[in-house]
Design a protein around this motif. Structure first.
Motif, PDB file in Angstrom:
ATOM      1  N   PRO A   1      19.622  -2.104   9.265  1.00  0.00           N
ATOM      2  CA  PRO A   1      20.143  -0.788   8.985  1.00  0.00           C
ATOM      3  C   PRO A   1      19.798  -0.143   7.813  1.00  0.00           C
ATOM      4  CG  PRO A   1      21.811  -2.691   8.614  1.00  0.00           C
ATOM      5  CD  PRO A   1      20.643  -3.278   8.899  1.00  0.00           C
ATOM      6  N   PHE A   2      19.389  -0.742   6.685  1.00  0.00           N
ATOM      7  CA  PHE A   2      19.049  -0.150   5.414  1.00  0.00           C
ATOM      8  C   PHE A   2      17.370   0.530   5.778  1.00  0.00           C
ATOM      9  CE2 PHE A   2      22.139  -2.981   3.652  1.00  0.00           C
ATOM     10  CZ  PHE A   2      22.727  -2.131   3.090  1.00  0.00           C
ATOM     11  N   VAL A   3      16.511  -0.208   6.423  1.00  0.00           N
ATOM     12  CA  VAL A   3      15.388   0.366   6.871  1.00  0.00           C
ATOM     13  C   VAL A   3      15.695   1.710   7.632  1.00  0.00           C
ATOM     14  CG1 VAL A   3      13.236  -0.283   8.203  1.00  0.00           C
ATOM     15  CG2 VAL A   3      14.066  -1.856   6.593  1.00  0.00           C
ATOM     16  N   LEU A   4      16.440   1.519   8.675  1.00  0.00           N
ATOM     17  CA  LEU A   4      16.569   2.587   9.471  1.00  0.00           C
ATOM     18  C   LEU A   4      16.929   3.795   8.903  1.00  0.00           C
ATOM     19  CD1 LEU A   4      17.691   0.424  12.775  1.00  0.00           C
ATOM     20  CD2 LEU A   4      15.460   1.606  12.379  1.00  0.00           C
ATOM     21  N   PHE A   5      18.112   3.488   8.183  1.00  0.00           N
ATOM     22  CA  PHE A   5      18.454   4.673   7.380  1.00  0.00           C
ATOM     23  C   PHE A   5      17.692   5.355   6.200  1.00  0.00           C
ATOM     24  CE2 PHE A   5      23.024   3.093   8.154  1.00  0.00           C
ATOM     25  CZ  PHE A   5      23.323   4.160   8.825  1.00  0.00           C
ATOM     26  N   ALA A   6      16.861   4.318   5.694  1.00  0.00           N
ATOM     27  CA  ALA A   6      15.775   4.931   4.746  1.00  0.00           C
ATOM     28  C   ALA A   6      14.661   5.909   5.593  1.00  0.00           C
ATOM     29  CB  ALA A   6      15.049   3.760   4.228  1.00  0.00           C
TER      30      ALA A   6
ATOM     31  N   MET B   1       4.272   3.427   5.594  1.00  0.00           N
ATOM     32  CA  MET B   1       5.654   2.916   6.156  1.00  0.00           C
ATOM     33  C   MET B   1       5.629   3.050   7.672  1.00  0.00           C
ATOM     34  SD  MET B   1       6.843   1.886   3.505  1.00  0.00           S
ATOM     35  CE  MET B   1       8.324   1.708   4.113  1.00  0.00           C
ATOM     36  N   LEU B   2       5.270   3.961   8.277  1.00  0.00           N
ATOM     37  CA  LEU B   2       5.028   4.025   9.484  1.00  0.00           C
ATOM     38  C   LEU B   2       4.430   2.850  10.365  1.00  0.00           C
ATOM     39  CD1 LEU B   2       4.617   7.733  10.417  1.00  0.00           C
ATOM     40  CD2 LEU B   2       6.868   6.490  10.821  1.00  0.00           C
ATOM     41  N   ALA B   3       3.405   2.393   9.565  1.00  0.00           N
ATOM     42  CA  ALA B   3       2.608   1.118  10.019  1.00  0.00           C
ATOM     43  C   ALA B   3       3.552  -0.073   9.773  1.00  0.00           C
ATOM     44  CB  ALA B   3       1.089   0.961   9.309  1.00  0.00           C
ATOM     45  N   SER B   4       4.219  -0.010   8.806  1.00  0.00           N
ATOM     46  CA  SER B   4       5.308  -1.083   8.588  1.00  0.00           C
ATOM     47  C   SER B   4       6.464  -1.263   9.483  1.00  0.00           C
ATOM     48  CB  SER B   4       5.844  -1.028   7.024  1.00  0.00           C
ATOM     49  OG  SER B   4       4.937  -0.961   6.013  1.00  0.00           O
ATOM     50  N   LEU B   5       6.867  -0.064   9.924  1.00  0.00           N
ATOM     51  CA  LEU B   5       7.865   0.147  10.855  1.00  0.00           C
ATOM     52  C   LEU B   5       7.580  -0.478  12.120  1.00  0.00           C
ATOM     53  CD1 LEU B   5      10.946   0.874  11.723  1.00  0.00           C
ATOM     54  CD2 LEU B   5       9.865   3.281  12.044  1.00  0.00           C
ATOM     55  N   PHE B   6       6.252  -0.139  12.632  1.00  0.00           N
ATOM     56  CA  PHE B   6       5.541  -0.471  13.985  1.00  0.00           C
ATOM     57  C   PHE B   6       5.407  -1.904  13.869  1.00  0.00           C
ATOM     58  CE2 PHE B   6       1.554  -1.859  16.101  1.00  0.00           C
ATOM     59  CZ  PHE B   6       1.862  -1.274  17.228  1.00  0.00           C
ATOM     60  N   LEU B   7       4.862  -2.462  12.669  1.00  0.00           N
ATOM     61  CA  LEU B   7       4.509  -3.873  12.776  1.00  0.00           C
ATOM     62  C   LEU B   7       6.091  -4.518  12.948  1.00  0.00           C
ATOM     63  CD1 LEU B   7       2.285  -4.208   9.771  1.00  0.00           C
ATOM     64  CD2 LEU B   7       1.645  -4.939  12.049  1.00  0.00           C
ATOM     65  N   GLY B   8       7.145  -4.023  12.159  1.00  0.00           N
ATOM     66  CA  GLY B   8       8.533  -4.634  12.263  1.00  0.00           C
ATOM     67  C   GLY B   8       9.071  -4.635  13.835  1.00  0.00           C
TER      68      GLY B   8
ATOM     69  N   LYS C   1      15.021   7.840  -1.404  1.00  0.00           N
ATOM     70  CA  LYS C   1      14.790   7.068  -2.720  1.00  0.00           C
ATOM     71  C   LYS C   1      15.934   6.368  -3.334  1.00  0.00           C
ATOM     72  CE  LYS C   1      11.518  10.725  -4.915  1.00  0.00           C
ATOM     73  NZ  LYS C   1      11.491  11.564  -5.815  1.00  0.00           N
ATOM     74  N   LYS C   2      17.292   6.842  -3.089  1.00  0.00           N
ATOM     75  CA  LYS C   2      18.387   5.618  -3.562  1.00  0.00           C
ATOM     76  C   LYS C   2      18.291   4.556  -2.593  1.00  0.00           C
ATOM     77  CE  LYS C   2      23.312   5.844  -4.454  1.00  0.00           C
ATOM     78  NZ  LYS C   2      24.263   6.727  -4.664  1.00  0.00           N
ATOM     79  N   MET C   3      18.032   4.966  -1.384  1.00  0.00           N
ATOM     80  CA  MET C   3      18.204   3.761  -0.243  1.00  0.00           C
ATOM     81  C   MET C   3      17.015   2.707  -0.568  1.00  0.00           C
ATOM     82  SD  MET C   3      19.796   2.636   2.270  1.00  0.00           S
ATOM     83  CE  MET C   3      20.723   3.663   2.894  1.00  0.00           C
ATOM     84  N   VAL C   4      15.750   3.076  -0.899  1.00  0.00           N
ATOM     85  CA  VAL C   4      14.852   2.127  -0.954  1.00  0.00           C
ATOM     86  C   VAL C   4      14.451   1.472  -2.132  1.00  0.00           C
ATOM     87  CG1 VAL C   4      13.247   3.603   0.600  1.00  0.00           C
ATOM     88  CG2 VAL C   4      13.129   4.050  -1.813  1.00  0.00           C
ATOM     89  N   LYS C   5      15.366   1.745  -3.088  1.00  0.00           N
ATOM     90  CA  LYS C   5      15.497   0.954  -4.303  1.00  0.00           C
ATOM     91  C   LYS C   5      15.949  -0.359  -4.085  1.00  0.00           C
ATOM     92  CE  LYS C   5      15.567   4.549  -7.892  1.00  0.00           C
ATOM     93  NZ  LYS C   5      16.010   4.920  -8.911  1.00  0.00           N
ATOM     94  N   PHE C   6      16.948  -0.520  -3.098  1.00  0.00           N
ATOM     95  CA  PHE C   6      17.422  -1.794  -2.386  1.00  0.00           C
ATOM     96  C   PHE C   6      16.554  -2.295  -1.430  1.00  0.00           C
ATOM     97  CE2 PHE C   6      19.724  -3.626   0.795  1.00  0.00           C
ATOM     98  CZ  PHE C   6      20.221  -4.860   0.440  1.00  0.00           C
ATOM     99  N   THR C   7      16.352  -1.472  -0.361  1.00  0.00           N
ATOM    100  CA  THR C   7      15.732  -1.866   0.747  1.00  0.00           C
ATOM    101  C   THR C   7      14.059  -2.343   0.597  1.00  0.00           C
ATOM    102  OG1 THR C   7      16.972   0.020   1.795  1.00  0.00           O
ATOM    103  CG2 THR C   7      15.269  -0.963   3.018  1.00  0.00           C
ATOM    104  N   TYR C   8      13.268  -1.677  -0.086  1.00  0.00           N
ATOM    105  CA  TYR C   8      12.127  -1.982  -0.259  1.00  0.00           C
ATOM    106  C   TYR C   8      12.081  -3.657  -0.777  1.00  0.00           C
ATOM    107  CZ  TYR C   8       7.143  -2.134  -1.680  1.00  0.00           C
ATOM    108  OH  TYR C   8       5.860  -2.677  -1.743  1.00  0.00           O
TER     109      TYR C   8
ATOM    110  N   ALA D   1       0.806  -1.337   0.121  1.00  0.00           N
ATOM    111  CA  ALA D   1      -0.013  -0.063  -0.015  1.00  0.00           C
ATOM    112  C   ALA D   1       0.788   1.267   0.001  1.00  0.00           C
ATOM    113  CB  ALA D   1      -0.950   0.082   1.141  1.00  0.00           C
ATOM    114  N   ALA D   2       2.129   1.154   0.950  1.00  0.00           N
ATOM    115  CA  ALA D   2       2.941   2.310   0.774  1.00  0.00           C
ATOM    116  C   ALA D   2       3.766   2.609  -0.681  1.00  0.00           C
ATOM    117  CB  ALA D   2       3.999   2.225   1.562  1.00  0.00           C
ATOM    118  N   LEU D   3       3.749   1.538  -1.483  1.00  0.00           N
ATOM    119  CA  LEU D   3       4.419   1.729  -2.610  1.00  0.00           C
ATOM    120  C   LEU D   3       3.307   2.274  -3.802  1.00  0.00           C
ATOM    121  CD1 LEU D   3       6.712   1.226  -4.912  1.00  0.00           C
ATOM    122  CD2 LEU D   3       5.636  -1.171  -5.181  1.00  0.00           C
TER     123      LEU D   3
END
Length: 193
Positions: free
Chosen positions: A146-151, A80-87, A164-171, A63-65
């Protein structure tokens, strides 16, 4: 400007510390010879809860995408905040489970915690498939933190180009970890007692 730079260094140190501590704590709890047993038998329902959390994470990430592709940055941020909370919820629950219960072995048909030759023969190559999926899931779940946290850090500090550069890998990695978490659960579910 100097205070901002110091704050940035503090946040970056926190991200590095969290990224190191999470896998160390989880590994310790999984491989520690005796369990803490702090929670009781009810924790045996947690693997199903973990699969549910992973399923919800797949939904919120998807849904975030969709939201960001439609230009709805506010909705994207909420998902994305919901995703982080779930994580975070998943991590707390996962630590609680592994601090209380021995890990289940794929193929343990008699639930004795050991795999004998006949059990290994009966599950055959399914065990190899399971272990490959599990290994990729675990390795990528450690690497993605760490990639999620940096994103998130880049997004929250307005560094959108870096975000945007970070999430191309992270997502895609986060999505893979969430999907394989559900797959791993359903593959090992028959061996829970």
């Amino acid at each position: 400007m100097e205070k901002e730079r110091a704050d940035n260094k503090t946040y970056l140190r926190i991200i590095y510390l969290i990224s190191i501590l999470i896998p160390l704590v989880v590994a310790f709890l999984i491989f520690f010879p005796s369990k803490l047993g702090i929670a009781g038998d009810w924790v045996k329902i947690l693997p199903a809860v973990h699969a549910t959390i992973n399923s919800l994470t797949v939904f919120t990430l998807g849904a975030a995408l969709v939201s960001v592709k439609k230009g709805n940055v506010g909705m994207h941020r909420s998902f994305m905040l919901a995703s982080l909370f779930l994580g975070i919820l998943f991590l707390i629950s996962y630590i609680l489970y592994h601090s209380s219960v021995d890990s289940v072995k794929f193929g343990d048909l008699n639930y004795d915690g050991e795999l004998n030759e006949s059990e290994l023969l009966e599950v055959g190559t399914n065990r190899v498939v399971y272990l490959v999926i599990l290994a990729s899931h675990i390795l990528l779940s450690i690497l993605v933190v760490p990639f999620v946290l940096f994103a998130f850090y880049f997004a929250l500090t307005g560094q959108i180009a870096r975000h945007k550069k970070m999430v191309k890998f992270t997502y895609p990695v986060w999505m893979y970890v969430s999907i394989t978490g559900v797959i791993v659960y359903f593959m090992i579910k028959p061996y829970y007692f």
